[in-house]
Design an enzyme around this catalytic site. Structure first.
Site, mmCIF file in Angstrom:
data_model
loop_
_atom_site.group_PDB
_atom_site.id
_atom_site.type_symbol
_atom_site.label_atom_id
_atom_site.label_comp_id
_atom_site.label_asym_id
_atom_site.label_seq_id
_atom_site.Cartn_x
_atom_site.Cartn_y
_atom_site.Cartn_z
ATOM 1 N N HIS A 38 6.163 4.969 7.730
ATOM 2 C CA HIS A 38 6.750 3.988 6.805
ATOM 3 C C HIS A 38 6.454 4.302 5.335
ATOM 4 O O HIS A 38 7.056 3.699 4.445
ATOM 5 C CB HIS A 38 6.236 2.573 7.098
ATOM 6 C CG HIS A 38 6.672 2.035 8.426
ATOM 7 N ND1 HIS A 38 7.993 1.990 8.815
ATOM 8 C CD2 HIS A 38 5.962 1.525 9.470
ATOM 9 C CE1 HIS A 38 8.077 1.481 10.043
ATOM 10 N NE2 HIS A 38 6.860 1.191 10.465
ATOM 11 N N ASP A 96 8.973 6.020 17.633
ATOM 12 C CA ASP A 96 8.284 4.742 17.374
ATOM 13 C C ASP A 96 9.343 3.630 17.371
ATOM 14 O O ASP A 96 10.481 3.856 16.963
ATOM 15 C CB ASP A 96 7.583 4.820 16.016
ATOM 16 C CG ASP A 96 6.696 3.618 15.730
ATOM 17 O OD1 ASP A 96 5.473 3.738 15.881
ATOM 18 O OD2 ASP A 96 7.242 2.552 15.344
ATOM 19 N N HIS A 133 9.711 1.234 15.513
ATOM 20 C CA HIS A 133 10.111 0.842 14.157
ATOM 21 C C HIS A 133 10.806 2.009 13.450
ATOM 22 O O HIS A 133 10.422 3.167 13.659
ATOM 23 C CB HIS A 133 8.879 0.402 13.357
ATOM 24 C CG HIS A 133 8.141 -0.732 14.003
ATOM 25 N ND1 HIS A 133 6.999 -0.548 14.753
ATOM 26 C CD2 HIS A 133 8.416 -2.060 14.019
ATOM 27 C CE1 HIS A 133 6.593 -1.731 15.208
ATOM 28 N NE2 HIS A 133 7.425 -2.658 14.784
ATOM 29 N N ASP A 175 5.082 1.930 20.711
ATOM 30 C CA ASP A 175 5.320 0.494 20.633
ATOM 31 C C ASP A 175 6.702 0.071 21.139
ATOM 32 O O ASP A 175 7.049 -1.107 21.054
ATOM 33 C CB ASP A 175 5.060 -0.035 19.212
ATOM 34 C CG ASP A 175 5.555 0.895 18.124
ATOM 35 O OD1 ASP A 175 6.292 1.844 18.450
ATOM 36 O OD2 ASP A 175 5.209 0.679 16.950
#
Ligand code: ZN
Length: 287
Positions: free
Chosen positions: A114, A150, A152, A230
């Site tokens: 991120h 991931d 996200h 995740d």
């Protein structure tokens, strides 16, 4: 399988934060106790500024030394710069190991995908995978693909690699979900595969397969993997549907690309994280 890790990645924590040292401590314990996957352990080497500054601004790097929170998710810690740099050092070592023909996983925190050029966010301070991808390109790799599974969106990696003709980014992630980006392709080299919450598992795998097929058309000489766990069905931070064996399958699928690859830990917040990592690494190693 080489695993790059050391105690620097468990040296900082914030009360109640899901991105916590126990993720790594429990994974060490599980991986050390098992005998199915032979592991050689090594500690991260240094990370020089030149490598970091291909992906980040000097202002951003300097800001890591200030004890000032970036946002609610991304607090400042004493010695944060040293922790973040150790994670980058592990990513750079993982790149070297991949080039030497090893299968390799960086089991470090903080994660990185991120972090943008000038901003820490979403538990991430320095973008380990983007720094390693740019290092690869600066040291002779012709085409580098980043595969980010991931749950996200890897918004930071996308922002850093955007329009780099020698790099391609493939992200498979839940949408809507944090950070709210990744709904469409960008710049001719960043390809996003948004997955709705609670998408059935078979369909999730189908989307991952499509992304992998797409990645192959880029014909990368090297693949960097943002390995986040995740999208697991019981992860507390998202509504994915993957099971342990799906991470094994994913590892196997990446191995079957037949391209040197290196794997960096991103997210994964369930108590089963160590099992998911072990399953994935067995797939990557061909066990
Ligand atoms: Zn994540």
């Amino acid at each position: 399988m080489r695993i790059i890790t050391d105690e620097r990645c468990t040296g900082y924590s914030h009360p109640g934060h899901p991105e916590r040292p126990e993720r790594i401590l429990a994974s060490w314990e599980r991986l050390r106790a098992q005998t199915e996957l032979p592991i050689s352990w090594s500690t991260p080497g240094p990370c020089d500024d030149a490598a970091v500054l291909r992906a980040h601004t000097a202002e951003h790097l300097a800001r890591l030394n200030r004890l000032e929170n970036f946002d609610e998710d991304t607090p400042a810690y004493p010695n944060l710069a040293a922790y973040a740099r150790a994670s980058v050092g592990a990513a750079l070592d993982a790149l070297k190991a991949a080039r030497a023909g090893e299968t390799v996983f960086s089991l470090m925190r903080p994660p990185g995908h991120h972090a943008t050029r000038n901003r820490a966010m979403g538990f991430c301070y320095l973008n380990n995978v983007a720094i390693a991808a740019l290092e690869a390109l600066a040291t002779g790799a012709k085409r580098v693909a980043v595969f980010d599974f991931d749950v996200h969106h890897g918004n930071g990696t996308e922002a850093i690699l955007l329009n780099n003709p020698d790099a391609a980014f493939f992200s498979i992630h839940q949408f809507p979900c944090y950070p709210g980006t990744g709904t469409r392709n960008l710049g001719g080299n960043c390809f996003n595969y948004p997955v709705p919450p609670q998408t059935p598992r078979g369909e999730y795998r189908h989307i991952l397969t499509s992304a992998l097929e797409h990645l192959q058309t880029f014909k990368p000489g090297l693949v960097a993997v943002s390995a986040g766990f995740d999208a697991y069905a019981r992860d507390p931070l998202a509504q994915g549907s993957l099971e342990t064996e799906d991470f094994y399958w994913l590892g196997q699928s990446l191995r079957n690309l037949g391209v040197p690859l290196f794997n960096l830990l991103e997210g994964g917040y369930s108590a089963d994280l160590p099992e998911l990592i072990l399953a994935y690494l067995k797939g990557v190693d061909g066990k």
